[in-house]
Each structure stands twice: as C-alpha cells, then as structure tokens.
Design a protein around this motif. Structure first.
Motif, mmCIF file in Angstrom:
data_model
loop_
_atom_site.group_PDB
_atom_site.id
_atom_site.type_symbol
_atom_site.label_atom_id
_atom_site.label_comp_id
_atom_site.label_asym_id
_atom_site.label_seq_id
_atom_site.Cartn_x
_atom_site.Cartn_y
_atom_site.Cartn_z
ATOM 1 N N GLN A 274 0.826 -1.209 0.000
ATOM 2 C CA GLN A 274 0.000 0.000 0.000
ATOM 3 C C GLN A 274 0.860 1.259 0.000
ATOM 4 O OE1 GLN A 274 -2.981 0.151 -0.748
ATOM 5 N NE2 GLN A 274 -4.371 -1.165 0.401
ATOM 6 N N ASP A 278 0.422 3.872 -2.669
ATOM 7 C CA ASP A 278 -0.181 5.043 -2.040
ATOM 8 C C ASP A 278 -1.671 4.845 -1.773
ATOM 9 O OD1 ASP A 278 -0.196 7.536 -0.834
ATOM 10 O OD2 ASP A 278 -0.565 8.608 -2.703
ATOM 11 N N CYS A 279 -1.993 3.659 -1.275
ATOM 12 C CA CYS A 279 -3.363 3.361 -0.829
ATOM 13 C C CYS A 279 -4.406 3.616 -1.922
ATOM 14 C CB CYS A 279 -3.710 4.156 0.423
ATOM 15 S SG CYS A 279 -2.681 3.743 1.846
ATOM 16 N N GLN A 280 -4.109 3.159 -3.123
ATOM 17 C CA GLN A 280 -5.060 3.315 -4.218
ATOM 18 C C GLN A 280 -6.165 2.273 -4.176
ATOM 19 O OE1 GLN A 280 -3.057 3.372 -8.002
ATOM 20 N NE2 GLN A 280 -1.445 4.740 -7.291
ATOM 21 N N PRO A 457 -4.407 8.493 1.375
ATOM 22 C CA PRO A 457 -3.270 8.583 0.451
ATOM 23 C C PRO A 457 -2.481 9.866 0.690
ATOM 24 C CG PRO A 457 -5.307 8.017 -0.710
ATOM 25 C CD PRO A 457 -5.705 8.399 0.675
ATOM 26 N N PRO A 460 -3.160 12.108 -3.205
ATOM 27 C CA PRO A 460 -4.416 11.698 -3.851
ATOM 28 C C PRO A 460 -4.552 12.215 -5.278
ATOM 29 C CG PRO A 460 -4.795 13.407 -2.191
ATOM 30 C CD PRO A 460 -3.387 12.945 -2.016
ATOM 31 N N GLN A 463 -3.961 10.026 -8.435
ATOM 32 C CA GLN A 463 -4.987 9.145 -8.974
ATOM 33 C C GLN A 463 -5.923 9.877 -9.942
ATOM 34 O OE1 GLN A 463 -6.950 6.720 -5.954
ATOM 35 N NE2 GLN A 463 -5.272 7.072 -4.535
#
Length: 553
Positions: A274, A278-280, A457, A460, A463
C-alpha cells in the motif's frame, strides 16, 4: 453409479513427484471452454449497484475457475466466459472439446442450464467448485464431477480428457485426496477477464477455518487447519488487479484470521504494498468476531487500508450462539467488539440467521434493535438452511426435520415455528433495517466514528488521471440522476452526500450511495415476496427478469 469406486481406485495414482499437476504434458490437443454461470439475484451480489457504475456487469471475478483455467496445460486452447458478463454463444460450444463449469449453491439452476446447453451441442461437461464438492448428488446430469480443491483429482481429470473427450456412459467422480499446496497455486487467469467489468476484485490467501459452527460446511470441505499462499503470491495478484483498474479488493478467505500469525505476516507485506501504491486500493475481508481481541492485527489492517470486514455474528442471543457452537463470538461483548473494529477504520458487516430453534416471538424486534445499537450498515439476513456435510444437517435429519423436496420453499428445514411465520418475520426485519431512514442513520454513525480513523493517500491527486476522472464523473452523474433526483429517499442521500463531499470524501460518498441503493431496492423486493429468504434457496423467483438479463449479457 460406479463413479465413487472409480474415483477411489484411481487415488493410488495420486500426485507423485514434485508437482505433476503443474508439469503434466498432454499427448493430444484439446479445446477447453471454461464457463462460469450467472448468479441468481441475491443480497450479496449487489446487482442493483451495477447501473450506477456504468461499465460494471458482475460482482467479483470467479476465483476458483480462474485458478483451474491457469492450471490447464498450456498445450490446450482455452476460452473463458463468465456469464455474469456475457452469455456463452452456440459458436463457443461448437468450438469446445470439453466444457469446464464451476459454481456455488446459489448458481445451481444456472449450472444445470449450462450443462444442458453443452449437452445439446454434444459436449462433455466437467463440474467443480464448492457446490458439487458439498453436494455431488445435486448434479446427476453432469458427466465428470471434480469434488474438492485442486490436486490429484485435477490431474486425473486432465488425464481422462487427454485420453478421450467422449461423454462417459455413466457419471465419473474425481475426489481430491492430496491437495495442491496453496503455495504452489498459479496466479488466477486474470488476463482472461476485464477487471473493470467487476464491482470488486477478489483474492484468496487461505483456505479452511479452525471453528466448527453447527451450520457451516467449511471445515468438512476445506479443513480446520488453514492452508496458505505466500505473501509474495498475494502481492503479485494484487498488482495484476490494481494494474487492471481495480480500486477495491475482497479477500474471499473463509476466515482471514484463521491463522493469526500468518495473517500478521501477510499484513506486513500488504502495508509495504500500500505504501508503494499510495493506498489506491481499498481492502476488505471476512473473519470471526474474535478478531476484535487482536489489536495488533487490527492496527496492521488499518495500515494496510482494510476498510470493511464481514463478521458472521449470526445472532446477538448468547443462548443461540452457544447452541450453534459459535463461542468465538462471546469472547467479548458483541457491541464492544464492533466498536473496537470501528476504531481502526473498519466498517463492520454482519451475517444474521433467522429460523433458529432458539428464536421466539421477540426475535424480530431484538434483531431490529441490534441493528440500531450496533450501527452495522450491511446485515445479510437469511433464514436458516441445512447444508449437506454439516452438524446441523445431521442433527435435523435424525429428527426428520430435513425436507428433501423444498422447491417451493426457501429452506429445507422444518422449523419449530411455522414456516410462514419465519418468512414473515424475516420480511419484517429486512424491511425495517434497510428502510432509507434506518440505513442512512447507520451510515451517518460510521461517517463520524469509523471513516475518520482510516489512513489517507499521501498524494491523492496522483490518482486523478483522465480515465479515472471520466469514470468518476460518469458515476457521479448516474448517482445524482437515479438517487439524488429520481430516488424517493433523496433527502437522506443528500444529507450524507453534503457531509462527505465537504470533507473531500468523494470515494466514500460513491460507495455509500451505491451500496445503500442496492440494499434499499433489494429490501423492497424482499418485502414484496420477489426474493428468496435464503441464499441457498432453490425456489425460482423473478425468472423472467433473470432470463432477460442473461439474454442481454
């Protein structure tokens, strides 16, 4: 039939050497059509959310048959069709030498339909998966049955197909005795599907569960000692799903913390994954409620961006939990356990069972009250069904309480209360807990007490690619039109939407709106008698609508 004796006589051939299944070299060319049957409409497939997503046509990629597809010898040609996405064509049946099918009990009618269409084309059918493994007698019309997980039975099935693709004179059953270790499982054949056709991605880390709940067939099918993939395998699968555009992945393990030490090891790898991504990708799983006592695991789940977990709570009644041998739910008070999980940013979902022998006239209101005080948004409420290979089935059969012809009912159990009363109580609970007022109130609670506890993230805006922006705008437009303008519960939606949008939680707003729309619509169909009250029901409902959807796929 002679299938059982044939299967047992072949066990001695077994798996010899390091990995004969993975290294099997056929002598003949074959064309294999791998077909996955359409799900019947149900609570858990979230089909009412699909129109809001635009390009989504199915719930999750079918793990089992994708693994088998990846195990098929590379010398054989393969076509893969998920009938939740598109229907198998007559040309594809004509192309195939053999048709592989897999499915769960809820797909039983569609398995028979695929078998009939394949037989009409003169093709031999091989069936595997959890439904046939649990109840092979459900499928007397199928030629080759594969019962159990991948292993020596899979090898013997491949050997038979290499020898001949003629339909056998009588059914043949192959039963797995030696399982292929999960650490040797190939990556499911994700390259044969379009990831964004599905609402969620799916990954399996382990198989089996150490607990022996009376109504559950997992220990008898997959064992009590969880078997595991390596963290490296799981990360590789997640990379493929994420690269394909997946933004949410569900771990389909029977119990994510069946082996707590192994779960921690996996979580360490997922945290690093993650960070790299980046916690996508949001992660979800299902587990036993005693997970609330593993605070170190919960902290790691938070860091690995687990946002949802399904718990088999079944009932808030301690006497009923004791009767069904679900003591793991009583290690701490249920409400305390749910609140503990919420503090780590994990929204709880719950399985609830009605029709238990311990149910009383007060049970429906007790369940409605439980939904309110627990603030669990998603509660899968079903009436009890006795599955083969369970202690429940054995106990009820001894008392002549199992119905072997239950086509006009949603359960095969003779309840202590009248069947009509059980169904009516189920409709009352479903109608109340998924009324817009009640449901959005529970989501509002989680917006305050759960969602702020999640990690976010760091970048962010990375994304915000044009494809993602276009997709998000399409979802937003459909939600606004179908729910915010045309929906008769739009006032509840807008209250939630403004709260989340002001905090920049666009994705959370999307998820709540889509899930709530499905739950509200589905609950209304239930109260109108259009849906089954058990996911294992074989009663046919809404057949015309299902056939229309299948024809349009």
């Amino acid at each position: 039939m002679s299938s059982e004796s044939l299967a047992l006589s072949e066990v001695s051939q077994g798996i010899q050497g390091s990995d004969p299944l993975r290294t099997f070299k056929p002598r003949h060319k074959r064309r294999i059509l791998c077909a996955f049957p359409r799900y019947s409409y149900s609570f858990g497939t979230f089909n009412h959310a699909f129109p809001l997503m635009g390009d989504v046509k199915g719930f999750m990629p079918p793990q089992g048959i994708l693994v088998i597809t990846a195990l098929i010898p590379e010398e054989w040609e393969i076509k893969f069709v998920d009938e939740n996405i598109e229907r198998v064509t007559p040309e594809e049946f004509a192309w195939a030498d053999v048709v592989f099918v897999s499915g769960m009990h809820i797909q039983r009618h569609r398995i028979h339909d695929l078998t009939r269409r394949a037989h009409d084309a003169g093709k031999v059918v091989a069936l595997g998966g959890p439904s046939v493994s649990s109840a092979p007698d459900y499928y007397p019309d199928v030629d080759l049955l594969h019962c159990g997980e991948a292993g020596d039975a899979t090898l013997r099935l491949f050997q038979r197909i290499d020898e001949t693709v003629e339909r056998p004179g009588e059914q043949i059953v192959y039963r797995t005795v030696e399982r292929l270790p999960m650490s040797e499982f190939p990556t499911p054949a994700y390259h044969r599907i379009k990831i964004r056709d599905y609402l969620l991605g799916s990954v399996q880390f382990s198989s089996g569960c150490p607990y022996t709940c009376e109504f559950c067939d997992i220990p008898s099918l997959y064992g009590r000692n969880p078997r595991l993939k390596t963290p490296e395998q799981v990360v590789c699968e997640l990379d493929q799903l994420a690269d394909g555009g997946c933004v949410s992945v569900y771990f389909v393990d029977d119990n994510f913390i069946g082996n707590p030490k192994a779960a921690e090891s996996l979580l360490d790898a997922l945290i690093e994954w993650q960070k790299r991504r980046d916690c996508q990708v949001r992660l979800a799983c299902e587990a036993t409620l005693n997970m609330a006592g593993h605070t170190r695991i919960l902290e790691k789940m938070k860091q690995a961006f687990f946002t949802n977990c399904f718990f088999g709570i079944e009932t808030p009644d301690p006497k009923a939990l004791k009767a069904m041998k679900k003591g793991q739910n009583m290690r701490m008070p249920i409400l305390e356990a749910v609140q503990t999980v919420n503090r780590y940013g994990i929204e709880a979902a719950s399985g609830i069972i009605m029709g238990l022998d311990t149910d009383t006239d007060e049970t429906p209101q007790a369940l409605i009250d439980f939904a309110e005080v627990s603030q669990i948004p998603i509660m899968t409420v079903n009436i009890l069904y006795a599955l083969p290979n369970t202690a429940l089935y054995t106990r009820l059969e001894k008392d002549n309480r199992v119905l072997h012809d239950a086509e006009n009912r949603d359960s095969n159990i003779v309840f202590l209360q009248p069947y009509e009363t059980v169904v009516r109580n189920w409709q009352r609970v479903i109608g109340k807990v998924f009324s817009p007022t009640e449901l959005y109130a529970r989501y509002a609670y989680n917006a305050i007490h759960t969602y702020p506890n999640r990690i976010k993230p760091k970048n962010p805006l990375c994304q915000a690619t044009w494809p993602n922006i276009r997709r998000a705008l399409g979802i937003f437009r459909r939600i606004i039109w179908r729910v915010g303008i045309r929906g008769d519960y739009r006032r509840h939606f807008w209250k939630m939407a403004w709260t989340e949008l002001k905090q920049g939680n666009v994705e959370t707003m999307f998820q709540v709106a889509m899930v709530a729309h499905h739950l509200i619509t589905y609950a209304r169909e239930c109260t109108q008698g259009k849906m089954q009250s058990s996911n294992y029901s074989i009663r046919r409902v809404e057949e015309d609508r299902e056939n229309q959807a299948l024809a349009a796929a």
